[in-house]
Scaffold this motif. Structure first.
Motif, PDB file in Angstrom:
ATOM      1  N   ARG A  66      12.997   8.446 106.309  1.00 30.79           N
ATOM      2  CA  ARG A  66      13.326   7.191 105.636  1.00 30.79           C
ATOM      3  C   ARG A  66      13.917   6.173 106.621  1.00 30.79           C
ATOM      4  N   ALA A 112      13.492   1.904 102.361  1.00 27.24           N
ATOM      5  CA  ALA A 112      12.465   2.923 102.153  1.00 27.24           C
ATOM      6  C   ALA A 112      13.013   4.056 101.299  1.00 27.24           C
ATOM      7  N   LYS A 113      12.113   4.690 100.582  1.00 26.54           N
ATOM      8  CA  LYS A 113      12.432   5.869  99.781  1.00 26.54           C
ATOM      9  C   LYS A 113      11.383   6.923 100.108  1.00 26.54           C
ATOM     10  N   LYS A 152       5.603  11.136 100.120  1.00 23.09           N
ATOM     11  CA  LYS A 152       5.390   9.816  99.530  1.00 23.09           C
ATOM     12  C   LYS A 152       6.459   8.888 100.076  1.00 23.09           C
ATOM     13  N   ASP A 173       7.854   4.994  99.919  1.00 20.28           N
ATOM     14  CA  ASP A 173       7.831   3.732  99.191  1.00 20.28           C
ATOM     15  C   ASP A 173       8.722   2.763  99.957  1.00 20.28           C
ATOM     16  N   ARG A 197      10.180  -1.011 100.268  1.00 25.00           N
ATOM     17  CA  ARG A 197      10.421  -2.274  99.564  1.00 25.00           C
ATOM     18  C   ARG A 197      10.878  -3.315 100.575  1.00 25.00           C
ATOM     19  N   SER A 199       1.860  -6.342 105.198  1.00 23.88           N
ATOM     20  CA  SER A 199       1.630  -5.026 104.607  1.00 23.88           C
ATOM     21  C   SER A 199       0.718  -4.175 105.488  1.00 23.88           C
ATOM     22  N   ARG A 215       1.796  -0.664 107.211  1.00 30.12           N
ATOM     23  CA  ARG A 215       1.018   0.559 106.938  1.00 30.12           C
ATOM     24  C   ARG A 215       0.513   1.205 108.222  1.00 30.12           C
ATOM     25  N   GLU A 222       1.425   9.436 101.634  1.00 31.25           N
ATOM     26  CA  GLU A 222       1.030   8.353 100.742  1.00 31.25           C
ATOM     27  C   GLU A 222       2.044   7.240 100.940  1.00 31.25           C
ATOM     28  N   ALA A 282       3.332   3.416 100.125  1.00 27.93           N
ATOM     29  CA  ALA A 282       3.287   2.276  99.209  1.00 27.93           C
ATOM     30  C   ALA A 282       4.217   1.193  99.734  1.00 27.93           C
ATOM     31  N   SER A 312       5.804  -2.563  98.807  1.00 25.97           N
ATOM     32  CA  SER A 312       5.986  -3.547  97.743  1.00 25.97           C
ATOM     33  C   SER A 312       6.941  -4.630  98.213  1.00 25.97           C
ATOM     34  N   GLN A 354       9.650  -7.218  97.340  1.00 23.60           N
ATOM     35  CA  GLN A 354      10.644  -7.443  96.292  1.00 23.60           C
ATOM     36  C   GLN A 354      11.060  -8.907  96.205  1.00 23.60           C
TER      37      GLN A 354
END
Length: 190
Positions: free
Chosen positions: A99, A117-118, A132, A134, A136, A149, A153, A170, A172, A174, A176
């Motif tokens: 993370r 990050a998560k 995974k 995620d 933000r 983005s 990635r 994976e 993701a 996003s 915010q």
């Protein structure tokens, strides 16, 4: 302290706060003594009173034991580790490390103001551990969202695959918020 222990501590503190308020009201003669003695005789003869007292006794013992357990030296549990197969054997990688690494890389991308990050590990049948991520973001207006983005990635995905050796990822991304104005990067003294 976990969320369960915090909830138990809240109920425990609320109960004893109300009990202490009742004792203060009794000492200030706001509540007459005869009412208290009448209620006392009624409560002592009820089995529910003993059950509630037993529950609070167990809760007291549990919270007392939690206070003695060291949270500073706590070990990372299995849900917070990802097992990576290396050339000489298996290596456990902390999700906190992944993370933090993802946040550092994402924050370094041009146009990103802030990144959080998560990381979560899922067990999938036949595939083993699956990571995974995620991420933000808070971005500026100097670059497009798609370009930022794509950069995140490729950089984060490449680092996780090459440096950490994790193939099942994976990712993701996003957005915010979009900040207005020009970002001023402060120089760090090393």
């Amino acid at each position: 302290m976990g969320i369960l222990n915090r909830s138990l501590l809240f109920v425990y503190t609320l109960f004893f706060g109300i009990l202490c308020a009742g004792i203060v009201a009794l000492c200030l003669h706001i509540i007459p003594e005869r009412v208290v003695f009448n209620e006392y005789e009624y409560l002592v003869n009820q089995w529910q009173t003993g059950a509630v007292a037993g529950v609070f006794l167990l809760l007291s013992i549990h919270l007392l034991l939690c206070s003695f357990s060291g949270s500073r030296n706590r070990e990372i549990n299995a849900k917070e580790l990802l097992v990576v197969q290396g050339a000489t054997g298996q290596v456990n990688v902390s999700l906190a490390a992944i993370r933090d690494m993802a946040e550092r890389i994402a924050s370094g991308v041009h146009g990103v103001r802030m990144a959080k990050a998560k990381a979560v590990v899922e067990q999938r049948k036949g595939e083993g551990d699956f990571l995974k991520l995620d991420i933000r973001l808070e971005i500026g207006q100097e670059r497009g969202i798609a370009a930022i983005s794509d950069d995140i990635r490729s950089q984060v995905g490449g680092y996780v695959t090459q440096a950490a050796g994790i193939d099942n990822v994976e990712l993701a991304v996003s957005v915010q918020s979009i900040a207005s104005g020009v970002s001023v990067k402060k120089r760090r003294i090393k």
